[in-house]
Design an enzyme around this catalytic site. Structure first.
Site, PDB file in Angstrom:
ATOM      1  N   HIS A   1     -38.050  21.894  -1.561  1.00  0.00           N
ATOM      2  CA  HIS A   1     -37.824  22.294  -2.959  1.00  0.00           C
ATOM      3  C   HIS A   1     -36.730  23.342  -2.967  1.00  0.00           C
ATOM      4  O   HIS A   1     -36.647  24.151  -2.044  1.00  0.00           O
ATOM      5  CB  HIS A   1     -39.122  22.869  -3.554  1.00  0.00           C
ATOM      6  CG  HIS A   1     -39.115  22.954  -5.048  1.00  0.00           C
ATOM      7  ND1 HIS A   1     -38.550  24.022  -5.717  1.00  0.00           N
ATOM      8  CD2 HIS A   1     -39.596  22.109  -5.986  1.00  0.00           C
ATOM      9  CE1 HIS A   1     -38.695  23.819  -7.015  1.00  0.00           C
ATOM     10  NE2 HIS A   1     -39.318  22.673  -7.215  1.00  0.00           N
TER      11      HIS A   1
ATOM     12  N   ASP B   1     -44.003  15.483  -5.934  1.00  0.00           N
ATOM     13  CA  ASP B   1     -43.602  14.077  -5.994  1.00  0.00           C
ATOM     14  C   ASP B   1     -44.133  13.253  -4.830  1.00  0.00           C
ATOM     15  O   ASP B   1     -44.196  12.033  -4.914  1.00  0.00           O
ATOM     16  CB  ASP B   1     -42.073  13.977  -6.066  1.00  0.00           C
ATOM     17  CG  ASP B   1     -41.563  14.658  -7.315  1.00  0.00           C
ATOM     18  OD1 ASP B   1     -42.187  14.476  -8.368  1.00  0.00           O
ATOM     19  OD2 ASP B   1     -40.561  15.382  -7.243  1.00  0.00           O
TER      20      ASP B   1
ATOM     21  N   HIS C   1     -34.384  14.848  -7.396  1.00  0.00           N
ATOM     22  CA  HIS C   1     -35.091  15.545  -8.490  1.00  0.00           C
ATOM     23  C   HIS C   1     -36.300  14.675  -8.865  1.00  0.00           C
ATOM     24  O   HIS C   1     -37.096  14.314  -8.013  1.00  0.00           O
ATOM     25  CB  HIS C   1     -34.077  15.766  -9.621  1.00  0.00           C
ATOM     26  CG  HIS C   1     -34.490  16.694 -10.716  1.00  0.00           C
ATOM     27  ND1 HIS C   1     -35.509  17.586 -10.612  1.00  0.00           N
ATOM     28  CD2 HIS C   1     -33.989  16.864 -11.986  1.00  0.00           C
ATOM     29  CE1 HIS C   1     -35.647  18.271 -11.745  1.00  0.00           C
ATOM     30  NE2 HIS C   1     -34.735  17.839 -12.600  1.00  0.00           N
TER      31      HIS C   1
HETATM   32  C1  LIG Z   1     -35.271  19.343  -2.885  1.00  0.00           C
HETATM   33  C2  LIG Z   1     -34.127  19.572  -1.909  1.00  0.00           C
HETATM   34  C3  LIG Z   1     -32.846  18.973  -2.483  1.00  0.00           C
HETATM   35  C4  LIG Z   1     -33.954  21.092  -1.719  1.00  0.00           C
HETATM   36  O1  LIG Z   1     -32.950  21.276  -0.837  1.00  0.00           O
HETATM   37  P1  LIG Z   1     -32.480  22.713  -0.335  1.00  0.00           P
HETATM   38  O2  LIG Z   1     -33.378  23.809  -0.726  1.00  0.00           O
HETATM   39  O3  LIG Z   1     -31.081  22.837  -0.760  1.00  0.00           O
HETATM   40  O4  LIG Z   1     -32.629  22.581   1.191  1.00  0.00           O
HETATM   41  P2  LIG Z   1     -31.414  22.528   2.135  1.00  0.00           P
HETATM   42  O5  LIG Z   1     -30.500  21.434   1.721  1.00  0.00           O
HETATM   43  O6  LIG Z   1     -30.843  23.920   2.208  1.00  0.00           O
HETATM   44  O7  LIG Z   1     -32.083  22.136   3.500  1.00  0.00           O
HETATM   45  C5  LIG Z   1     -32.522  23.074   4.444  1.00  0.00           C
HETATM   46  C6  LIG Z   1     -32.787  22.312   5.725  1.00  0.00           C
HETATM   47  O8  LIG Z   1     -33.975  21.527   5.558  1.00  0.00           O
HETATM   48  C7  LIG Z   1     -33.687  20.132   5.690  1.00  0.00           C
HETATM   49  N1  LIG Z   1     -34.421  19.421   4.656  1.00  0.00           N
HETATM   50  C8  LIG Z   1     -34.571  19.789   3.352  1.00  0.00           C
HETATM   51  N2  LIG Z   1     -35.356  18.900   2.729  1.00  0.00           N
HETATM   52  C9  LIG Z   1     -35.683  17.963   3.647  1.00  0.00           C
HETATM   53  C10 LIG Z   1     -36.458  16.789   3.566  1.00  0.00           C
HETATM   54  N3  LIG Z   1     -37.037  16.407   2.422  1.00  0.00           N
HETATM   55  N4  LIG Z   1     -36.580  16.038   4.680  1.00  0.00           N
HETATM   56  C11 LIG Z   1     -36.001  16.414   5.829  1.00  0.00           C
HETATM   57  N5  LIG Z   1     -35.257  17.525   5.956  1.00  0.00           N
HETATM   58  C12 LIG Z   1     -35.104  18.289   4.866  1.00  0.00           C
HETATM   59  C13 LIG Z   1     -32.187  20.018   5.470  1.00  0.00           C
HETATM   60  O9  LIG Z   1     -31.679  18.861   6.119  1.00  0.00           O
HETATM   61  C14 LIG Z   1     -31.694  21.308   6.084  1.00  0.00           C
HETATM   62  O10 LIG Z   1     -31.698  21.166   7.494  1.00  0.00           O
HETATM   63  P3  LIG Z   1     -30.583  21.926   8.395  1.00  0.00           P
HETATM   64  O11 LIG Z   1     -30.854  23.394   8.215  1.00  0.00           O
HETATM   65  O12 LIG Z   1     -30.863  21.420   9.758  1.00  0.00           O
HETATM   66  O13 LIG Z   1     -29.254  21.516   7.852  1.00  0.00           O
HETATM   67  C15 LIG Z   1     -34.440  18.946  -0.516  1.00  0.00           C
HETATM   68  O14 LIG Z   1     -35.560  19.565   0.064  1.00  0.00           O
HETATM   69  C16 LIG Z   1     -34.639  17.438  -0.606  1.00  0.00           C
HETATM   70  O15 LIG Z   1     -33.657  16.687  -0.551  1.00  0.00           O
HETATM   71  N6  LIG Z   1     -35.916  16.967  -0.721  1.00  0.00           N
HETATM   72  C17 LIG Z   1     -36.210  15.576  -0.859  1.00  0.00           C
HETATM   73  C18 LIG Z   1     -36.131  15.148  -2.321  1.00  0.00           C
HETATM   74  C19 LIG Z   1     -37.302  15.649  -3.130  1.00  0.00           C
HETATM   75  O16 LIG Z   1     -38.452  15.533  -2.737  1.00  0.00           O
HETATM   76  N7  LIG Z   1     -36.972  16.147  -4.334  1.00  0.00           N
HETATM   77  C20 LIG Z   1     -37.955  16.645  -5.279  1.00  0.00           C
HETATM   78  C21 LIG Z   1     -37.949  18.118  -5.348  1.00  0.00           C
HETATM   79  S1  LIG Z   1     -39.274  18.687  -6.379  1.00  0.00           S
END
Ligand SMILES: CC(C)(COP(=O)(O)OP(=O)(O)OC[C@H]1O[C@@H](n2cnc3c(N)ncnc32)[C@H](O)[C@@H]1OP(=O)(O)O)[C@@H](O)C(=O)NCCC(=O)NCCS
Length: 203
Positions: free
Chosen positions: A82, A140, A43
């Protein structure tokens, strides 16, 4: 940056603020809960984590190798993706433009290096995960390098984020209290049933 980071919809920290407020704990307790939730690297803590990664990459020429290896190791690249936005975060575009502007104003070697790494990482991530998986830069990713341009230390990133969200959290709480309902989700157990009991001394 305060405006771009302003609270919007029921993100994780806003939700946690509302859970605490729904118990009729006071506004200070609700806000404290929000701060704890916002701190996490998935987050609001992502800006600090993204900057740590950029620093760990160190040399712009190391960017592609570092990211490729991290992705192969199934690591998440902080500052990308996101829960709701599956396109380029419009806030990130603005922060990126502020960074580009700073490059025209004789930046320090540190800032130039941070930005070169950030732009190479952005390009690679968009090529690899943008269109295929909807993983695009979020605000971010560029916030950390921009704060470095402004001379702001890492440990102040989350407090700045909190200050930006505070009025939104407060507004949500005031609105919620007009018709308060205790937040209490139910869980559905889907594990095995009728398991044999093993006495403690036999475990
Ligand atoms: C923000 C976040 C938690 C959202 O997750 P989400 O929508 O639930 O995405 P998912 O967990 O469903 O991921 C979908 C796929 O993309 C991948 N993925 C998602 N974010 C990724 C990232 N930052 N880097 C690499 N791979 C990523 C996942 O591993 C997953 O791969 P798979 O289909 O092979 O298993 C995630 O993108 C993340 O961890 N980002 C990094 C932290 C961040 O920048 N947070 C600030 C948000 S404003």
């Amino acid at each position: 940056m305060f405006i771009l980071h302003a609270e919007h919809s029921t993100n994780a920290s806003t939700f946690s603020v509302l859970v605490t407020a729904s118990t009729l704990a006071d506004i200070y307790a609700a806000t404290t809960t929000g701060i704890g939730t916002l701190k996490g690297p998935l987050h609001g803590g992502a800006d600090e984590a993204a900057l740590s990664m950029i620093n760990a990459i160190g040399d712009p020429d190391n960017t592609e190798k570092y990211i490729e290896e991290a992705l192969e190791g199934k690591q998440r690249i902080m500052g990308f993706g996101h829960r709701v936005y599956k396109a380029y975060d419009p806030r990130a575009k603005l922060v990126r433009s502020y960074l580009e502007e700073s490059l025209t104003k004789e930046p320090s070697d540190e800032v130039k290096r941070l930005l070169q790494i950030a732009l190479r990482a952005e390009k690679l991530m968009i090529d690899k995960l943008g269109k295929s998986k909807g993983i695009w830069p979020n605000i971010d990713f560029f916030a950390g390098p921009l704060y470095r341009v402004l001379g702001i230390d890492n440990h102040l990133f989350t407090p700045i984020f909190v200050a930006s969200r505070m009025s939104g959290w407060g507004a949500h709480v005031v609105e919620y209290w007009h018709n308060n309902k205790l937040v209490r989700p139910l869980e559905y157990y889907t594990g095995s049933l009728d398991l044999p009991y093993k006495p403690m001394e036999l475990r």
